[in-house]
Write a protein that holds these residues in place. Structure first.
Motif, PDB file in Angstrom:
ATOM      1  N   LEU A 194     -31.484 -79.198  18.962  1.00 21.69           N
ATOM      2  CA  LEU A 194     -32.770 -79.250  19.653  1.00 21.69           C
ATOM      3  C   LEU A 194     -33.216 -80.678  19.971  1.00 21.69           C
ATOM      4  CD1 LEU A 194     -34.851 -77.361  20.663  1.00 21.69           C
ATOM      5  CD2 LEU A 194     -35.650 -77.020  18.328  1.00 21.69           C
ATOM      6  N   ILE A 238     -34.145 -82.445  23.737  1.00 24.92           N
ATOM      7  CA  ILE A 238     -35.342 -83.228  24.049  1.00 24.92           C
ATOM      8  C   ILE A 238     -34.958 -84.615  24.538  1.00 24.92           C
ATOM      9  CG2 ILE A 238     -37.423 -84.246  23.056  1.00 24.92           C
ATOM     10  CD1 ILE A 238     -37.494 -81.826  21.130  1.00 24.92           C
ATOM     11  N   ILE A 285     -37.405 -71.848  22.661  1.00 28.29           N
ATOM     12  CA  ILE A 285     -36.031 -72.330  22.863  1.00 28.29           C
ATOM     13  C   ILE A 285     -35.340 -71.554  23.978  1.00 28.29           C
ATOM     14  CG2 ILE A 285     -33.782 -72.631  21.778  1.00 28.29           C
ATOM     15  CD1 ILE A 285     -36.177 -74.412  20.781  1.00 28.29           C
ATOM     16  N   GLN A 302     -36.512 -72.130  27.537  1.00 27.61           N
ATOM     17  CA  GLN A 302     -36.048 -73.254  28.350  1.00 27.61           C
ATOM     18  C   GLN A 302     -35.134 -72.792  29.482  1.00 27.61           C
ATOM     19  OE1 GLN A 302     -34.733 -77.029  26.041  1.00 27.61           O
ATOM     20  NE2 GLN A 302     -34.318 -75.348  24.645  1.00 27.61           N
ATOM     21  N   LEU A 303     -34.374 -71.712  29.201  1.00 31.15           N
ATOM     22  CA  LEU A 303     -33.273 -71.363  30.106  1.00 31.15           C
ATOM     23  C   LEU A 303     -33.710 -70.913  31.503  1.00 31.15           C
ATOM     24  CD1 LEU A 303     -30.969 -69.620  27.468  1.00 31.15           C
ATOM     25  CD2 LEU A 303     -30.727 -71.919  28.407  1.00 31.15           C
ATOM     26  N   ALA A 330     -40.072 -82.297  32.544  1.00 30.35           N
ATOM     27  CA  ALA A 330     -41.034 -82.583  31.491  1.00 30.35           C
ATOM     28  C   ALA A 330     -41.487 -81.294  30.824  1.00 30.35           C
ATOM     29  CB  ALA A 330     -42.227 -83.331  32.079  1.00 30.35           C
ATOM     30  N   VAL A 387     -39.810 -78.396  30.577  1.00 30.32           N
ATOM     31  CA  VAL A 387     -38.758 -77.811  29.740  1.00 30.32           C
ATOM     32  C   VAL A 387     -38.610 -78.639  28.454  1.00 30.32           C
ATOM     33  CG1 VAL A 387     -36.307 -77.236  29.626  1.00 30.32           C
ATOM     34  CG2 VAL A 387     -37.589 -76.775  31.708  1.00 30.32           C
ATOM     35  N   GLN A 388     -38.771 -79.920  28.599  1.00 28.82           N
ATOM     36  CA  GLN A 388     -38.720 -80.785  27.420  1.00 28.82           C
ATOM     37  C   GLN A 388     -39.857 -80.433  26.451  1.00 28.82           C
ATOM     38  OE1 GLN A 388     -39.799 -84.818  28.036  1.00 28.82           O
ATOM     39  NE2 GLN A 388     -38.446 -85.605  26.441  1.00 28.82           N
ATOM     40  N   ALA A 403     -38.915 -77.416  24.409  1.00 29.61           N
ATOM     41  CA  ALA A 403     -38.029 -77.739  23.287  1.00 29.61           C
ATOM     42  C   ALA A 403     -38.860 -78.362  22.161  1.00 29.61           C
ATOM     43  CB  ALA A 403     -36.931 -78.694  23.743  1.00 29.61           C
ATOM     44  N   GLY A 404     -39.808 -79.207  22.522  1.00 30.91           N
ATOM     45  CA  GLY A 404     -40.681 -79.810  21.523  1.00 30.91           C
ATOM     46  C   GLY A 404     -41.488 -78.752  20.768  1.00 30.91           C
ATOM     47  N   GLY A 460     -40.622 -75.700  20.330  1.00 33.54           N
ATOM     48  CA  GLY A 460     -39.684 -75.017  19.443  1.00 33.54           C
ATOM     49  C   GLY A 460     -39.525 -75.801  18.145  1.00 33.54           C
ATOM     50  N   LEU A 461     -39.454 -77.110  18.292  1.00 35.19           N
ATOM     51  CA  LEU A 461     -39.284 -77.965  17.121  1.00 35.19           C
ATOM     52  C   LEU A 461     -40.482 -77.870  16.171  1.00 35.19           C
ATOM     53  CD1 LEU A 461     -37.048 -79.900  16.248  1.00 35.19           C
ATOM     54  CD2 LEU A 461     -38.221 -81.739  17.448  1.00 35.19           C
ATOM     55  N   TYR A 470     -40.363 -74.389  14.475  1.00 31.71           N
ATOM     56  CA  TYR A 470     -39.328 -74.299  13.441  1.00 31.71           C
ATOM     57  C   TYR A 470     -39.770 -75.076  12.202  1.00 31.71           C
ATOM     58  CZ  TYR A 470     -35.842 -72.164  16.615  1.00 31.71           C
ATOM     59  OH  TYR A 470     -35.139 -71.317  17.455  1.00 31.71           O
TER      60      TYR A 470
END
Lengths: 249, 314, 249, 314
Positions: A32, A36, B44, B47-48, B68, B70-71, B74-75, B77-78, B81
């Protein structure tokens, strides 16, 4: 002016195509944090493209925009380095390509920060910080992957060997490079090589990787003679602008 | 209820936040792991569908905005998690449960993005519906989740506005662009309504989750709110919501609207959505192809630690 | 007439996209004979596309040509079956997709040979022989690969399982299919299923493969709602026509 | 020379064909295996530059023609491998030698095809040069090779005409199309000249091959013939051969022209052409990815034979 325009295309097209290749990883990275980070580098590169191609369009003075240059030229009018259009390969391959370019990219921007053209100097100063961060990140990853497992070492060496013939083009000056160097717009490409070699060799040594001996250099990108890969990139990239001409998005 | 459980419920009722190291019922922990994990997975996998158009974005500006976005996902998702990890599950375990089909992600991401207008519709409708779900969760009882939601909501509402801006541009564009915008709304309207989950009468587990303040509103409440907010936005830019039964109901102060096709919903949930296999397949492939990379990171860290230790003990 | 036009697009777009997928193998097949065979099938399918889309253009009566239809429509106006736009996967996957389609294709053409529209009947009669050969070839290969090694058996079963949800669309009639069936232009799609099932099950049994039990069917291609793959196919396919509008090649 | 060798040479001098089962010197066999094998490899690898444009051909008609051409090339590869096999080498061995770099293919295929005009230029120049090489080989001393050449030449000359037709169309087209056509000629002219091999004064092994009628003309003879044939064709459609020294020489009845850059030739030969790694990589990948397929074919045939045997012996 023609040489200045060409010079701006060479850098703007290079950031555009590398940004494109980076963005292909979105959602598909090994972890992940890398999704990013790579999206972030792509974003920086696309932003830089807007600046460089925007200035190119201004210098050309024919009323074209950065988007016109990005979306309405065919491959033969693109001036990016061959290195950045190479396929992504595995994630290590992508990072190796980035690393080899980043070190050059930063040195170029540092030199451009003292360009005789104020606009060039401003852009270079502005984006230098971003690229310094790219250098830090990719160098670090090259060391970790080179000196990681046997498998990662093997993959990174394969990537290095495959990409090495594409680094020479960064430093080979043609008459257009010489023309912009002569008026102080840009450094002489060849002058960047020594520092590049030193940094690259230091990092690769720490990464326990072996620098290939071959001095052979593919070239052509800067004159619009590309590999077969660029056409496919552009077919996707330009589809909407080509299919719906004149629409505003 | 045990005395502990009674005291726990009392804290929640008083509006206190529960923090990771504090006592909590197993059911609370499990429900939260599932909910936060699935929320993270949705970011996550989410994003696809948008990554699908990054390489084809029509201008440099749009490409940058989409990257930006999609990024950011991901952030998100982080963060999520990380929030789940505070409950005692590792990220690898979460990923494993996603890949084995044991945990789900939002079904909306099993629909394809077929034209550029979908980048507008996803931002406007999908992020719009997500925010509708998430805003109340900023007040959820579990501290790390609540804080993640606050941060995420801010970014999501930015995404929603960007999506709407794309739709507005398209709807005011050429004939083909208008057609694209309407087509995207037609395809994504009902899937967006499904994002709130089944009708309250068919929804299980809700009562306990609401008592725990893990779930703050019923599915139908949120769906109604979404419709009431979105319909005027569609009208404003000249798009037609694809529902012949849509009608303002003065009495309830909201729109009457058609239910989505719940058979389709359960079909998609069962794995038969247009993209289930492609989406999960892409994630599994990314994970498997990246195994060598993750292993190398660990191996290098170990080597480095060993070297430092050797130096320290010399 | 609208339904007739749609019907012709459905078949013409399907042969076009399958031909495209086949052609992606050129130079990359597991064995030389297969390079030749797959190129041959692609060639047949592109030839058929010229006939079907040519007739479609004629029926539409707006002065468009087969090339206009192939090169100047975006994905949402394509009417091909989803099955044929699925990615190639490994060579066995490509053959399984072909086989599942070929059996249907031949049955459809045999029925169309007695179409109430003379032009349709003529095309169907003309291309039926080609497709009969495709059926013979792919059926034979399915048996050999299914009943080959453990590895080939496994791959073919994976392919069958992955593609099975895409076969249903061939037999689901909508109002447009019913309209052309009502006037005898084409058979009722559903009527082809029983014979298809029998043939397919016989071959798969001989290939020692297990037919999946799921009856679930993806659909949408016939109404222009495709998978994400079609857009990429068209970006390549249409690049030149889009980038150089009005040129003659 | 031994008596056998003398008799053999006499047969060749009389214009007899040598057939596979007949006696031949080891050198003759080896040279032929190499030459026919490399010729076959060129056909196989030669599919790739053209296959690169099949999915992007600009009309259905052009797509069909290009598909047929690439298919023909695979067919030529097949004939040539079969001809080589009659000399006692298997197709697998030939493929192995190609993949290991032990045997080469024509360097021309290490140049990329960058625009649609290259489909014209490849047909016109590359097939044109190939025919120039091959027509005399129809009279080569080895029977199977001679017969393969007769068949191949017929198809190649068809390809050459099709390629020229594409160029003609482009040269008479829009400004961009003309530019494409000229650009293709600029890029492919010298690589096409290189197809005849180094200048006679630097060419090794030629004398023996010519005595054996494996090689029928010198490199420079054929190159001159190619230039003399091609220059007027370029002029006819308004394209300029990229050679400032090109000039009709009345005395020799042919054109004077610049030599290609032989350093580039040797660079490409050494593996540093623009596409060497991509081309050979694509072939190796196809072969490795297809291993399971070839193994299955063999396994099925074995099973079938075993079953037939079992039935027969019941």
């Amino acid at each position: 002016r023609d040489a200045f325009f060409e010079f701006l295309l060479r850098i703007g097209d290079t950031t555009l195509i590398l940004g494109h290749r980076d963005s292909e990883w979105c959602g598909h990275s090994p972890v992940l944090e890398e999704d990013i980070a790579l999206a972030n580098m792509a974003l920086d590169l696309i932003g830089q493209t807007q600046l460089w191609l925007g200035l190119a369009a201004e210098v050309e003075g024919k009323g074209r925009t950065a988007d016109d240059l990005a979306y309405l030229r065919d491959a033969w009018d693109f001036r990016n380095l061959l290195l950045v259009e190479r396929p992504n390969g595995d994630f290590g391959h992508t990072l190796m390509r980035h690393f080899l370019f980043d070190i050059y990219h930063l040195a170029l921007l540092q030199a451009l920060a003292t360009s005789s053209d104020r606009r060039v100097a401003e852009i270079a100063a502005k984006v230098g910080r971003e690229v310094a961060y790219h250098v830090e990140r990719t160098s670090n990853l090259i060391v970790r992957l080179g000196d990681g497992t046997d498998e990662s070492h093997r993959r990174m060496q394969v990537a290095l060997d495959a990409l090495w013939p594409y680094v020479g083009e960064m430093f080979i000056a043609d008459e257009k490079d010489e023309a912009v160097a002569a008026v102080g717009i840009a450094p002489n490409s060849a002058s960047l090589r020594a520092a590049w070699e030193k940094t690259v060799r230091d990092v690769l040594a720490e990464a326990t990787l072996t620098v290939p001996e071959s001095k052979f250099a593919h070239k052509g990108g800067k004159r619009g003679i590309h590999t077969e890969h660029l056409g496919y990139i552009l077919a996707d990239m330009q589809f909407l602008q080509r299919a719906y001409p004149g629409a505003s998005w | 209820m045990t005395p502990e459980e009674i005291a726990f419920q009392a804290r929640i009722d008083r509006g206190e936040k529960i923090e990771p190291k504090e006592w909590m019922p197993e059911g609370y922990r499990k429900t939260l792991i599932r909910q936060i994990g699935q929320h993270g997975h949705s970011e996550i996998v989410g994003q696809l569908p948008e990554a699908n158009w990054i390489t084809r974005a029509p201008t440099l500006e749009r490409k940058a905005i989409l990257l930006a976005k999609v990024q950011d996902e991901a952030g998100h998702g982080l963060y999520l998690y990380c929030a789940a990890e505070t409950l005692g599950i590792s990220r690898d375990e979460l990923v494993e449960r996603l890949h084995s089909g044991n945990m789900k992600y939002s079904s909306i991401f099993n629909y394809p993005t077929l034209t550029w207008a979908d980048m507008g519709a996803v931002g406007w409708l999908v992020d719009g519906a997500a925010i509708m779900n998430q805003v109340p969760l900023q007040r959820t009882s579990f501290g790390p989740y609540s804080r993640a939601m606050i941060r995420i909501c801010k970014e999501e509402s930015f995404h929603r506005r960007q999506g709407y801006a794309i739709m507005m541009k398209m709807a005011a564009g050429t004939f083909e662009q208008k057609r694209m915008a309407q087509d995207a709304l037609n395809r994504l309207w009902y899937p967006a309504l499904m994002m709130f989950g089944p009708s309250d009468k068919d929804s299980v587990h809700s009562a306990q989750s609401m008592a725990w303040k893990i779930k703050m509103n019923t599915n139908d409440e949120l769906r109604q709110k979404f419709v009431d907010q979105t319909v005027p936005q569609a009208q404003l830019i000249g798009l037609t919501v694809p529902d012949p039964n849509l009608k303002w109901n003065e009495e309830k102060g909201g729109y009457d609207f058609s239910e989505p096709d719940w058979n389709e919903f359960y079909d998609v949930l069962a794995g038969n959505g247009p993209c289930n296999k492609d989406r999960l397949g892409a994630r599994v492939k990314a994970w498997e192809d990246g195994a060598w990379f993750r292993e190398a990171m660990v191996a290098h860290a170990d080597k480095k630690a060993a070297r430092q230790y050797a130096v320290a003990t010399e």
